[in-house]
Design a protein around this motif. Structure first.
Motif, PDB file in Angstrom:
ATOM      1  N   ASP A 348     -29.357  21.634 -15.818  1.00  0.00           N
ATOM      2  CA  ASP A 348     -30.774  21.297 -15.701  1.00  0.00           C
ATOM      3  C   ASP A 348     -31.560  22.550 -16.058  1.00  0.00           C
ATOM      4  OD1 ASP A 348     -31.275  18.505 -14.184  1.00  0.00           O
ATOM      5  OD2 ASP A 348     -29.426  19.406 -13.436  1.00  0.00           O
ATOM      6  N   ILE A 349     -32.506  22.398 -16.974  1.00  0.00           N
ATOM      7  CA  ILE A 349     -33.263  23.551 -17.451  1.00  0.00           C
ATOM      8  C   ILE A 349     -34.672  23.545 -16.870  1.00  0.00           C
ATOM      9  CG2 ILE A 349     -34.287  24.618 -19.509  1.00  0.00           C
ATOM     10  CD1 ILE A 349     -31.854  23.731 -21.085  1.00  0.00           C
ATOM     11  N   PHE A 350     -35.077  24.712 -16.350  1.00  0.00           N
ATOM     12  CA  PHE A 350     -36.429  24.923 -15.856  1.00  0.00           C
ATOM     13  C   PHE A 350     -37.015  26.146 -16.569  1.00  0.00           C
ATOM     14  CE2 PHE A 350     -34.044  22.721 -12.629  1.00  0.00           C
ATOM     15  CZ  PHE A 350     -34.938  21.780 -12.133  1.00  0.00           C
ATOM     16  N   LYS A 351     -38.307  26.355 -16.391  1.00  0.00           N
ATOM     17  CA  LYS A 351     -38.985  27.456 -17.086  1.00  0.00           C
ATOM     18  C   LYS A 351     -38.365  28.814 -16.748  1.00  0.00           C
ATOM     19  CE  LYS A 351     -43.556  29.588 -17.655  1.00  0.00           C
ATOM     20  NZ  LYS A 351     -44.980  29.532 -17.242  1.00  0.00           N
ATOM     21  N   GLU A 352     -38.046  29.038 -15.474  1.00  0.00           N
ATOM     22  CA  GLU A 352     -37.508  30.341 -15.052  1.00  0.00           C
ATOM     23  C   GLU A 352     -36.045  30.279 -14.627  1.00  0.00           C
ATOM     24  OE1 GLU A 352     -39.951  32.171 -12.119  1.00  0.00           O
ATOM     25  OE2 GLU A 352     -41.786  32.004 -13.303  1.00  0.00           O
ATOM     26  N   TYR A 353     -35.475  29.070 -14.551  1.00  0.00           N
ATOM     27  CA  TYR A 353     -34.120  28.931 -14.004  1.00  0.00           C
ATOM     28  C   TYR A 353     -33.257  28.021 -14.864  1.00  0.00           C
ATOM     29  CZ  TYR A 353     -36.212  30.848  -9.743  1.00  0.00           C
ATOM     30  OH  TYR A 353     -36.858  31.640  -8.831  1.00  0.00           O
ATOM     31  N   LEU A 354     -31.994  28.330 -14.875  1.00  0.00           N
ATOM     32  CA  LEU A 354     -30.962  27.448 -15.406  1.00  0.00           C
ATOM     33  C   LEU A 354     -30.109  26.994 -14.223  1.00  0.00           C
ATOM     34  CD1 LEU A 354     -29.218  26.197 -17.700  1.00  0.00           C
ATOM     35  CD2 LEU A 354     -27.955  28.371 -17.760  1.00  0.00           C
ATOM     36  N   VAL A 355     -29.952  25.695 -14.074  1.00  0.00           N
ATOM     37  CA  VAL A 355     -29.133  25.144 -12.991  1.00  0.00           C
ATOM     38  C   VAL A 355     -27.880  24.534 -13.610  1.00  0.00           C
ATOM     39  CG1 VAL A 355     -29.016  23.483 -11.106  1.00  0.00           C
ATOM     40  CG2 VAL A 355     -31.156  24.707 -11.559  1.00  0.00           C
ATOM     41  N   VAL A 356     -26.732  24.955 -13.122  1.00  0.00           N
ATOM     42  CA  VAL A 356     -25.453  24.533 -13.690  1.00  0.00           C
ATOM     43  C   VAL A 356     -24.683  23.729 -12.645  1.00  0.00           C
ATOM     44  CG1 VAL A 356     -23.351  25.299 -14.838  1.00  0.00           C
ATOM     45  CG2 VAL A 356     -25.446  26.661 -15.054  1.00  0.00           C
ATOM     46  N   SER A 357     -24.285  22.516 -13.018  1.00  0.00           N
ATOM     47  CA  SER A 357     -23.430  21.689 -12.152  1.00  0.00           C
ATOM     48  C   SER A 357     -21.983  21.912 -12.560  1.00  0.00           C
ATOM     49  CB  SER A 357     -23.809  20.214 -12.290  1.00  0.00           C
ATOM     50  OG  SER A 357     -25.127  19.990 -11.838  1.00  0.00           O
ATOM     51  N   GLU A 358     -21.179  22.406 -11.629  1.00  0.00           N
ATOM     52  CA  GLU A 358     -19.800  22.779 -11.910  1.00  0.00           C
ATOM     53  C   GLU A 358     -18.860  22.103 -10.913  1.00  0.00           C
ATOM     54  OE1 GLU A 358     -20.839  27.354 -13.346  1.00  0.00           O
ATOM     55  OE2 GLU A 358     -19.983  27.023 -11.361  1.00  0.00           O
ATOM     56  N   ARG A 359     -17.580  22.214 -11.196  1.00  0.00           N
ATOM     57  CA  ARG A 359     -16.567  21.712 -10.261  1.00  0.00           C
ATOM     58  C   ARG A 359     -15.437  22.728 -10.211  1.00  0.00           C
ATOM     59  NH1 ARG A 359     -15.620  16.613  -8.233  1.00  0.00           N
ATOM     60  NH2 ARG A 359     -17.156  15.753  -9.670  1.00  0.00           N
ATOM     61  N   ASN A 360     -15.097  23.147  -8.995  1.00  0.00           N
ATOM     62  CA  ASN A 360     -14.023  24.115  -8.799  1.00  0.00           C
ATOM     63  C   ASN A 360     -13.109  23.612  -7.698  1.00  0.00           C
ATOM     64  OD1 ASN A 360     -13.518  26.921  -6.870  1.00  0.00           O
ATOM     65  ND2 ASN A 360     -12.681  26.853  -8.934  1.00  0.00           N
ATOM     66  N   ASN A 361     -11.807  23.497  -8.005  1.00  0.00           N
ATOM     67  CA  ASN A 361     -10.827  22.996  -7.039  1.00  0.00           C
ATOM     68  C   ASN A 361     -11.246  21.631  -6.488  1.00  0.00           C
ATOM     69  OD1 ASN A 361      -8.373  23.244  -5.655  1.00  0.00           O
ATOM     70  ND2 ASN A 361      -9.400  23.992  -3.815  1.00  0.00           N
ATOM     71  N   GLY A 362     -11.870  20.850  -7.343  1.00  0.00           N
ATOM     72  CA  GLY A 362     -12.273  19.502  -6.965  1.00  0.00           C
ATOM     73  C   GLY A 362     -13.647  19.385  -6.339  1.00  0.00           C
TER      74      GLY A 362
END
Length: 708
Positions: A348-362
């Motif tokens: 998800d992209i915002f003016k000042e931030y990048l938000v990353v949806s990740e998955r680690n170990n499920g």
């Protein structure tokens, strides 16, 4: 007098015997006629005695389905009262006069609400302020009157806020008719576009609408058209046709609203083309030509497209960017490189931030990164059986991220998170009505079963506290295991009707999904598909070995591709289960995958393989549930389908049930219910759908001897 009494008693005895005989006759299962069809391919001959069912226009087919429904009704008559009780119980936990958390888009707050006593939503908006008067866009309860099935979708408001395009399906074949409503006057315009996906996209001129047509027979989404308001749909301009039958196509607008985007995708490969939204008569430009095995998706921000891709063997995906005027892959540069232990799922992209949806170990992770590099962190979550994902975030210029959180024991919350301060505001927590729910009464855990090949398979469990691992607990084991689709551990108020009656609910995160990363998916498809089935079986064995349950109390459930899983499992290890529910099951794999006229077939080749290739044919045949039914004992089974199903045709489960009836050697229940008005997703109303759940739960509870 004695003679008269004897005659009366004899008459009554005869009548009772006759009634009992009739009753026994009445509950005999339907016997489907056999018409041997020789199916020969690659020199291999299969005889399909029930191939004649592949025609919903055949009155004999409808008669057979109705007879199966009548048999199901008679066999479950003793549970009807219980089903009604379960339905009312589940319904009583749901807030009938509920509403969504509003979100703001282009000057309006949008919300969805339900009114007590009604099945369908009301879509409305308020201008600028939540205190402004409500403008009802659609009252679906009124629109659905007179229809057995009704689905409204694809709502899309024009940039000037005056028009809304929408799609309607009244058959449940997922073939939508697009229309347009004037939000200022309430008028439904004369424009009508049939046989679409339901979704559409406005150009910036507020009069040009891009949409996707479906192939009338296969239902493949294959053409993008351009419609100008006030013109006849038959004159619409074709702007793109996806000629590769293994691909589908779709159209949408970038979050920036600067671009109309056409996407094309198969299981393994994607391609995108873009057009400036203020130039609807221009030509679409390809971002990067398709390359087999390379997947990518695009987001626009400023002077760049941000690209989520598996380019150069980035199995778990990486984030790259490229200038908007130089989009081919040689211009792509890394933003977040590939990592072996993190699956990058979305951004998800915002003016000042990048938000990353990740998955680690499920486990779901939400990562916050400032563009200026000043700050980077993860939103903290504190257990192993939760689901968290970003929600509707239409604005660029904001410090607020909206996300959703729930767990197996915790109802869903919608949360606004201040990315600058870290402050959380819970906007809404799902209410569980009825006064009996206390999340402290339940516990959840994640355990790891060992598969036959040594692989550790995660399992999420939830049950009431105080459980004793004595082998006597009923367990419902659920899984899907295909297409890389991950079943995360989520809260369900409906599920409480099982948990409160002593059931353990288990989600088996088997190979074929992406719970443990992209390789977890790759290990459960094509020539490794059987890992999906053996993982499920090995989880069942582990639950029994660890005394959570026993084969007398273990139940399995799956739907669609998960129904294929059920079909394979009952052929391979029927002795492990007391009962199985297979919903809209994909069970006739070989025949379906050889018939490219059936909806979705050609797009499935990269998932299951193309049986026109001998090796794939033989491998599919070795596990296809329908082809592997044999003379053996099977568990108690409930099979469901919808006559208008566009994804798994009704005849697959119908043929499967007929063959099971003919060959199985047990006296266990085999029940088959066809919803004659619905398709793949079942009934359309939110409470009507609960009746189907009540039927499934009553089947399980009845087998456990639980009657209230």
């Amino acid at each position: 007098m004695k003679t008269l009494l004897f005659i009366l008693f004899g008459s009554l005895t005869f009548a009772t015997a006759q009634n009992n005989s009739e009753l026994k006759q009445e509950i005999l299962p339907p016997k489907a006629k056999k018409i041997a069809e020789k199916l020969e391919f690659h020199g291999d001959v299969r005889i399909d005695d029930y191939y004649w069912m592949n025609n919903r226009e055949n009155p004999d087919v409808i008669d057979y389905l109705k007879r199966e429904n009548e048999y199901n009704e008679k066999m479950t008559a003793h549970t009807k009262e219980f089903q009604e009780k379960l339905f009312e119980e589940m319904k009583s936990r749901i807030k009938e006069d509920d509403k969504s958390v509003p979100y703001k888009l282009n000057g309006y707050w949008y919300l969805t609400r339900f009114e007590k006593g009604y099945d369908y939503p009301i879509y409305s908006r308020k201008k600028e302020s939540l205190d402004a008067p409500e403008e009802v866009m659609f009252n679906v309860n009124e629109m659905a009157e007179g229809h057995d099935y009704y689905s409204l979708g694809g709502l899309n408001v024009s940039e000037d806020n005056k028009l809304v395009a929408f799609g309607v399906d009244t058959v449940s074949r997922r073939k939508y008719t697009i229309q347009v409503k004037n939000l200022e006057t309430g008028e439904i315009l004369s424009d009508k576009i049939d046989n679409t996906t339901g979704g559409s996209t406005w150009a910036s001129d507020n009069k040009t609408l891009f949409y996707t047509k479906k192939d009338d027979q296969t239902l493949r989404s294959f053409r993008i058209y351009k419609h100008v308001l006030g013109t006849d749909a038959s004159e619409d301009e074709l702007v793109y046709e996806e000629e590769d039958e293994t691909f589908n196509t779709y159209v949408y607008k970038s979050k920036s609203w600067d671009y109309i985007i056409i996407g094309s995708g198969s299981t393994l490969t994607t391609e995108y083309r873009v057009l400036k939204a203020d130039d609807p008569n221009g030509d679409f430009q390809v971002i990067q030509d398709r390359e087999r095995g390379m997947e990518y998706s695009i987001s626009h921000f400023g002077d760049h497209f941000y690209i989520l891709t598996n380019k150069n063997d980035a199995t778990n995906f990486k984030l790259m960017k490229t200038p908007i005027d130089a989009t081919s892959s040689e211009n792509w540069t890394d933003v977040i490189p590939h990592r072996e232990d993190f699956l990058l799922e979305d951004i998800d992209i915002f003016k000042e931030y990048l938000v990353v949806s990740e998955r680690n170990n499920g486990l779901n992770k939400i990562r916050i990164i400032r563009w200026d590099g000043d700050k980077e962190y993860y939103i903290p979550f504190d257990n192993e059986t939760y689901t968290a994902y970003t929600s509707i975030n239409p604005s660029f210029d904001t410090e607020i991220l909206r996300y959703t959180y729930n767990s197996l024991t915790t109802p869903t919350s919608v949360i606004d998170f201040n990315m600058k301060t870290g402050e959380k505001t819970v906007l809404k927590e799902q209410e569980v009505l009825g006064g009996k729910f206390d999340k402290d009464n339940y516990t959840s855990e994640r355990i790891w079963a060992t598969a036959a090949d040594g692989t550790k398979v995660p399992v999420s469990l939830v049950y009431r506290k105080g459980l004793e691992k004595n082998g006597e607990n009923p367990v419902l084991q659920y899984a899907y295991g295909s297409y890389g689709s991950t079943i995360d551990p989520y809260f369900s108020s409906v599920r409480l009707s099982l948990l409160d009656r002593g059931f353990i609910y288990a989600i088996a995160h088997i190979r074929g999904g992406e719970y443990l990363g992209r390789n977890w998916y790759e290990e459960g498809k094509l020539f490794r598909k059987k890992n999906t089935f053996t993982d499920f079986i090995d989880v069942s064995k582990y639950l029994i070995e660890e005394n959570y349950t026993s084969s007398d109390h273990l139940y399995a459930m799956g739907g669609s591709a998960g129904g294929l899983l059920m079909g394979a499992v009952v052929n391979m290890a029927p002795e492990l289960y007391n009962g199985v529910i297979a919903a809209v099951p994909f069970v006739d794999v070989v025949t379906t995958m050889l018939d490219d006229s059936i909806p979705l077939t050609t797009g499935e080749y990269d998932e299951w393989g193309n049986p026109n290739n001998l090796e794939y044919y033989e491998y599919m045949k070795s596990y296809s549930p329908y082809d592997n039914v044999k003379a053996q004992d099977y568990p108690n089974m409930l099979v469901t389908t919808g006559l208008h199903d566009s994804q798994v045709q009704y005849w697959e489960p119908a043929k499967w049930v007929a063959k099971l009836r003919d060959l199985k050697t047990d006296n266990n229940k085999l029940l088959f219910h066809t919803n004659m008005e619905a398709g793949h997703g079942g009934a359309s109303g939110r409470f009507e759908a609960l009746k189907e759940v009540a039927e499934e739960y009553a089947f399980l509870l009845d087998l456990e001897g639980i009657t209230e």
